[in-house]
Design a protein around this motif. Sequence first.
Motif, PDB file in Angstrom:
ATOM      1  N   ASN A   9     -35.114 -33.743   4.343  1.00  0.00           N
ATOM      2  CA  ASN A   9     -36.147 -34.755   4.549  1.00  0.00           C
ATOM      3  C   ASN A   9     -36.063 -35.174   6.019  1.00  0.00           C
ATOM      4  OD1 ASN A   9     -37.907 -36.895   4.538  1.00  0.00           O
ATOM      5  ND2 ASN A   9     -36.498 -38.301   3.493  1.00  0.00           N
ATOM      6  N   LYS A  11     -37.889 -37.091   7.643  1.00  0.00           N
ATOM      7  CA  LYS A  11     -38.392 -38.455   7.895  1.00  0.00           C
ATOM      8  C   LYS A  11     -39.344 -38.396   9.095  1.00  0.00           C
ATOM      9  CE  LYS A  11     -34.002 -40.115   6.158  1.00  0.00           C
ATOM     10  NZ  LYS A  11     -33.420 -41.263   5.536  1.00  0.00           N
ATOM     11  N   HIS A  95     -39.655 -41.956  -2.317  1.00  0.00           N
ATOM     12  CA  HIS A  95     -38.445 -42.151  -1.494  1.00  0.00           C
ATOM     13  C   HIS A  95     -38.184 -43.647  -1.320  1.00  0.00           C
ATOM     14  CE1 HIS A  95     -35.709 -42.087   1.902  1.00  0.00           C
ATOM     15  NE2 HIS A  95     -35.428 -40.833   1.563  1.00  0.00           N
ATOM     16  N   GLU A 167     -30.833 -40.745  -5.505  1.00  0.00           N
ATOM     17  CA  GLU A 167     -30.452 -41.215  -4.174  1.00  0.00           C
ATOM     18  C   GLU A 167     -30.075 -42.698  -4.220  1.00  0.00           C
ATOM     19  OE1 GLU A 167     -32.142 -38.592  -0.883  1.00  0.00           O
ATOM     20  OE2 GLU A 167     -33.639 -40.094  -1.276  1.00  0.00           O
ATOM     21  N   GLY A 211     -28.766 -37.241  -3.187  1.00  0.00           N
ATOM     22  CA  GLY A 211     -29.110 -37.509  -1.791  1.00  0.00           C
ATOM     23  C   GLY A 211     -28.503 -38.816  -1.349  1.00  0.00           C
ATOM     24  N   GLY A 212     -28.054 -38.868  -0.111  1.00  0.00           N
ATOM     25  CA  GLY A 212     -27.434 -40.085   0.419  1.00  0.00           C
ATOM     26  C   GLY A 212     -26.259 -39.699   1.278  1.00  0.00           C
ATOM     27  N   SER A 213     -26.536 -39.523   2.588  1.00  0.00           N
ATOM     28  CA  SER A 213     -25.482 -39.162   3.545  1.00  0.00           C
ATOM     29  C   SER A 213     -24.722 -37.896   3.153  1.00  0.00           C
ATOM     30  CB  SER A 213     -24.525 -40.342   3.763  1.00  0.00           C
ATOM     31  OG  SER A 213     -25.256 -41.455   4.299  1.00  0.00           O
TER      32      SER A 213
HETATM   33  C1  PEP Z   1     -32.942 -39.105   2.569  1.00  0.00           C
HETATM   34  O1  PEP Z   1     -33.677 -39.381   3.492  1.00  0.00           O
HETATM   35  O2  PEP Z   1     -33.405 -38.810   1.470  1.00  0.00           O
HETATM   36  C2  PEP Z   1     -31.502 -39.135   2.792  1.00  0.00           C
HETATM   37  C3  PEP Z   1     -30.696 -38.868   1.803  1.00  0.00           C
HETATM   38  O3  PEP Z   1     -31.084 -39.457   4.065  1.00  0.00           O
HETATM   39  P1  PEP Z   1     -29.579 -39.326   4.631  1.00  0.00           P
HETATM   40  O4  PEP Z   1     -29.094 -37.937   4.243  1.00  0.00           O
HETATM   41  O5  PEP Z   1     -29.726 -39.472   6.097  1.00  0.00           O
HETATM   42  O6  PEP Z   1     -28.771 -40.373   3.992  1.00  0.00           O
END
Ligand code: PEP
Length: 251
Positions: A9, A11, A95, A167, A211-213
């Motif tokens: 993603n 963004k 999101h 996420e 999802g998440g870092s």
């Molecule tokens: C996201 O944008 O869905 C996401 C998980 O971002 P990040 O990996 O930067 O936490």
Amino acid sequence: MRKKVIAGNWKMNKTPAETTVFINELSKVTAGKNNCDIIACVPFVDIQNAVAAAKGTNIKIGAQNVHFEKSGAFTGEISADMLLDLGVEYVIIGHSERRQYFGETDDTVNLRVKAALSAGLIVILCIGELLAQREDGITSEILSMQTKKALKGLTKDQMKNVIIAYEPVWAIGTGKTATAEQANEACLIVRDAVAEIFDKETAENTIIQYGGSMNAKNAAELLAMENVDGGLIGGASLKSADFGIIVDAAQ
Ligand code: PEP
């Protein structure tokens, strides 16, 4: 066996010109890695360049949002047909940044999911709890509710084109990652909710990402979990080498 799906993603990052360069670079990194699906979800203005650069590679292109009406007086919005016409195959819906900054609700998420599926797009549906909800011990209730509301009115057949991204909001862009066990447990809660709405078979076949870092260092451990079928990756998807390592971990 569910195939792993690794989606980036981007963004609001990269111009159209940067997109061409980046997808060319990324396609070299991901060449021949066909044991997982690889997707780049890019800003609307980058789609044309991304689709052109990804042609003939194993990278598929997604968008980051879609409107639920087919056309009309919705200034600034983009329809599912417009995305399809450009060669987009996937779209992220719901999101947490859209929910937090742009007034997205469970109801509009549901409308967008239905519109995208009817048009023929594959949906990456995002759900996840806030830190306060996790601390209050209501993660399970929140995830079940978000899943049920987003998937309301869908058929089992349509679920073949739905990927769910779990996420946790507290882990997105914060550098704080859920532990592999937390991710696995939450993905199982989501799978159980899918089973409740549809049936066990549908739930077993549904791709549920974390999802998440997620990054080059922690991906292997997260992706090794039974219920984690891939990743939705923000920050680390903007560097081809890091994204390549995550794709390798999913192989
Ligand atoms: C996201 O944008 O869905 C996401 C998980 O971002 P990040 O990996 O930067 O936490």
